[in-house]
Design an enzyme around this catalytic site. Structure first.
Site, PDB file in Angstrom:
ATOM      1  N   ASP A 130       0.795  -1.230   0.000  1.00  0.00           N
ATOM      2  CA  ASP A 130       0.000   0.000   0.000  1.00  0.00           C
ATOM      3  C   ASP A 130       0.826   1.277   0.000  1.00  0.00           C
ATOM      4  OD1 ASP A 130       1.088  -0.069   2.524  1.00  0.00           O
ATOM      5  OD2 ASP A 130      -0.737  -0.738   3.506  1.00  0.00           O
TER       6      ASP A 130
ATOM      7  N   ARG B  65       2.404   7.610   9.705  1.00  0.00           N
ATOM      8  CA  ARG B  65       2.238   9.036   9.444  1.00  0.00           C
ATOM      9  C   ARG B  65       1.120   9.652  10.299  1.00  0.00           C
ATOM     10  NH1 ARG B  65       3.644  11.972   4.591  1.00  0.00           N
ATOM     11  NH2 ARG B  65       4.713  10.093   3.954  1.00  0.00           N
TER      12      ARG B  65
ATOM     13  N   GLU C 146      -0.713  -8.877  -1.589  1.00  0.00           N
ATOM     14  CA  GLU C 146      -1.338  -8.325  -0.367  1.00  0.00           C
ATOM     15  C   GLU C 146      -2.510  -7.419  -0.741  1.00  0.00           C
ATOM     16  OE1 GLU C 146       1.174  -7.349   3.385  1.00  0.00           O
ATOM     17  OE2 GLU C 146       0.165  -5.468   2.911  1.00  0.00           O
TER      18      GLU C 146
HETATM   19  N1  UDP Z   1      11.747  -4.192  10.415  1.00  0.00           N
HETATM   20  C1  UDP Z   1      13.112  -4.365  10.286  1.00  0.00           C
HETATM   21  N2  UDP Z   1      13.947  -3.596  11.037  1.00  0.00           N
HETATM   22  C2  UDP Z   1      13.499  -2.685  11.942  1.00  0.00           C
HETATM   23  C3  UDP Z   1      12.102  -2.505  12.073  1.00  0.00           C
HETATM   24  C4  UDP Z   1      11.242  -3.282  11.299  1.00  0.00           C
HETATM   25  O1  UDP Z   1      13.572  -5.186   9.497  1.00  0.00           O
HETATM   26  O2  UDP Z   1      14.315  -2.024  12.591  1.00  0.00           O
HETATM   27  C5  UDP Z   1      10.861  -4.976   9.552  1.00  0.00           C
HETATM   28  C6  UDP Z   1       9.777  -5.751  10.241  1.00  0.00           C
HETATM   29  O3  UDP Z   1      10.217  -7.041  10.563  1.00  0.00           O
HETATM   30  C7  UDP Z   1       8.646  -5.767   9.233  1.00  0.00           C
HETATM   31  C8  UDP Z   1       8.877  -4.514   8.439  1.00  0.00           C
HETATM   32  O4  UDP Z   1      10.181  -4.054   8.721  1.00  0.00           O
HETATM   33  O5  UDP Z   1       8.756  -6.852   8.332  1.00  0.00           O
HETATM   34  C9  UDP Z   1       7.861  -3.482   8.810  1.00  0.00           C
HETATM   35  O6  UDP Z   1       8.154  -2.276   8.223  1.00  0.00           O
HETATM   36  P1  UDP Z   1       7.403  -0.952   8.604  1.00  0.00           P
HETATM   37  O7  UDP Z   1       6.910  -1.061  10.018  1.00  0.00           O
HETATM   38  O8  UDP Z   1       8.330   0.148   8.252  1.00  0.00           O
HETATM   39  O9  UDP Z   1       6.200  -0.886   7.573  1.00  0.00           O
HETATM   40  P2  UDP Z   1       4.733  -1.496   7.554  1.00  0.00           P
HETATM   41  O10 UDP Z   1       4.828  -2.968   7.698  1.00  0.00           O
HETATM   42  O11 UDP Z   1       3.946  -0.836   8.638  1.00  0.00           O
HETATM   43  O12 UDP Z   1       4.230  -1.108   6.204  1.00  0.00           O
END
Ligand code: UDP
Length: 359
Positions: A94, A206, A116
């Protein structure tokens, strides 16, 4: 057939890499376009998975806005598409990258495959702009790869033809299995944290930036003080997030603020933590594989499966509601069991579907 895979942020790399690698393993002609919407965090994940981009659109700028990202991608990606003429372009999730690339492919009459598909919070402004991005991508996609039945139902309710929707699981489980099978996570963890008991935290949404983020951090700080427990928080690269985190808990001795971790290190910390406080999507999908409870620091969710399966609580963003949810989390004893988001075979299912190979 020729397949194009695009990504621009950390979570997209994590969730696209297993599919791209599976396609290569099957001898397919496939290439990657990286937009580099989040330069550093994207590069870090590409290194972890050993994925290289054939084209790097390098769109990130110091003062980027959602509009500037869209504009740069829409100017640069069509040149690649004209030259390469892929049959199918894969986007994931997304992000602004995924939405912009899907529209460019649609304009060029290239089929879009959405990994997804169908996640909905049903609030257009929360998460922002992700809820809008998902809806737009699903409208222009030929292949909608829904991770769960709930996601499929969301799409059907929107009038999307059922024969475009495939329930395949979430590729994040493929990704975490790849890492767990290749690394000794407890050994990795012993190099990272000198303590046994800690809460793992991430924050970046955000719509949480501002007062909400301060409330969430204050609640976690109160809980950590009361229980005398450590909190490990890899601080997102977004400058607004960093400012709030360092101003609110920068000098709190219970907090261990670190730079964003590579995926192996993050999973090692997830495996060993007491429980999680997070507003991340991906972390919610990973935690059940390790039997970890997630306090979801948000007001809406597009992942009801976490709550339904008993692995999390939608805690809101108020100081009192987060604290209350943490008290509940501290009493939970869970086992790693079936992950409601996937079984690790999603990449193969996606390949079979686009290739018409029976399951
Ligand atoms: N993640 C990572 N290192 C970190 C923090 C998160 O590898 O320091 C990974 C986590 O395992 C997950 C992903 O990043 O798979 C999540 O990313 P984020 O929270 O930025 O985005 P969202 O999933 O909310 O779109």
């Amino acid at each position: 057939m020729k397949f194009c895979f695009v990504f621009g942020t950390r979570p997209e790399v994590i969730k696209v890499a297993p599919v791209y690698k599976f396609f290569l393993q099957k001898g397919e002609e496939a290439f990657v376009v990286a937009t580099a919407q989040h330069r550093e965090m994207m590069d870090m994940m590409m290194n972890v998975f050993g994925v290289e981009a054939k084209y790097d659109l390098n769109v990130m700028t110091h003062d980027q806005t959602l509009d500037s990202i869209v504009a740069s991608i829409m100017q640069r990606l069509p040149l690649v598409l004209q030259r390469e003429k892929p049959d199918i372009l894969f986007v994931q999730g997304d992000t602004t990258t995924a939405m912009s690339c899907a529209i460019c492919a649609f304009h060029s009459k290239i089929k879009v495959a959405h990994i997804e598909a169908g996640l909905r919070s049903h609030d257009l402004y929360d998460p922002f702009p992700e809820e809008m991005n998902r809806r737009v991508i699903d409208v222009v996609s030929t292949y909608l790869f829904a991770p769960t039945n709930n996601a499929k139902e969301n799409l059907i309710k929107e009038g999307i033809e059922e024969d475009r929707i495939y329930t395949v699981g979430n590729t994040v489980v493929d990704a975490l299995n790849m890492i767990s099978n290749s690394f000794n996570l407890s050994q990795v963890r012993s190099q990272l944290v000198p303590f046994e008991k800690y809460i793992l935290m991430t924050l970046h949404r955000r719509e949480n930036i501002g007062e909400r983020m301060v409330s969430i951090l204050s609640a976690v700080a109160r809980f950590a003080r009361e229980r005398n427990v450590h909190v490990v928080l890899p601080v997102h690269k977004n400058p607004s997030v960093r400012r709030i985190v360092f101003d609110t808990v920068g000098s709190d001795p219970h907090f261990h603020l670190v730079e964003p971790l590579d995926y192996v290190s993050f999973l090692a910390l997830l495996e060993g933590c007491w429980f999680v406080v997070s507003d991340s999507g991906g972390v919610q999908e990973e935690a059940p594989s390790f039997g970890k409870f997630v306090v979801v620091a948000r007001r809406t969710t597009e992942r009801p499966e976490l709550i339904e399966s008993g692995f999390g609580i939608l805690a809101g963003t108020e100081e009192s509601s987060i604290h209350e949810a943490m008290v509940l989390a501290s009493q939970k004893k869970l086992d790693p069991s079936g992950n409601p988001f996937g079984d690790g075979k999603t990449s193969e299912r996606i390949w079979r579907i686009v290739r018409g190979v029976s399951q």
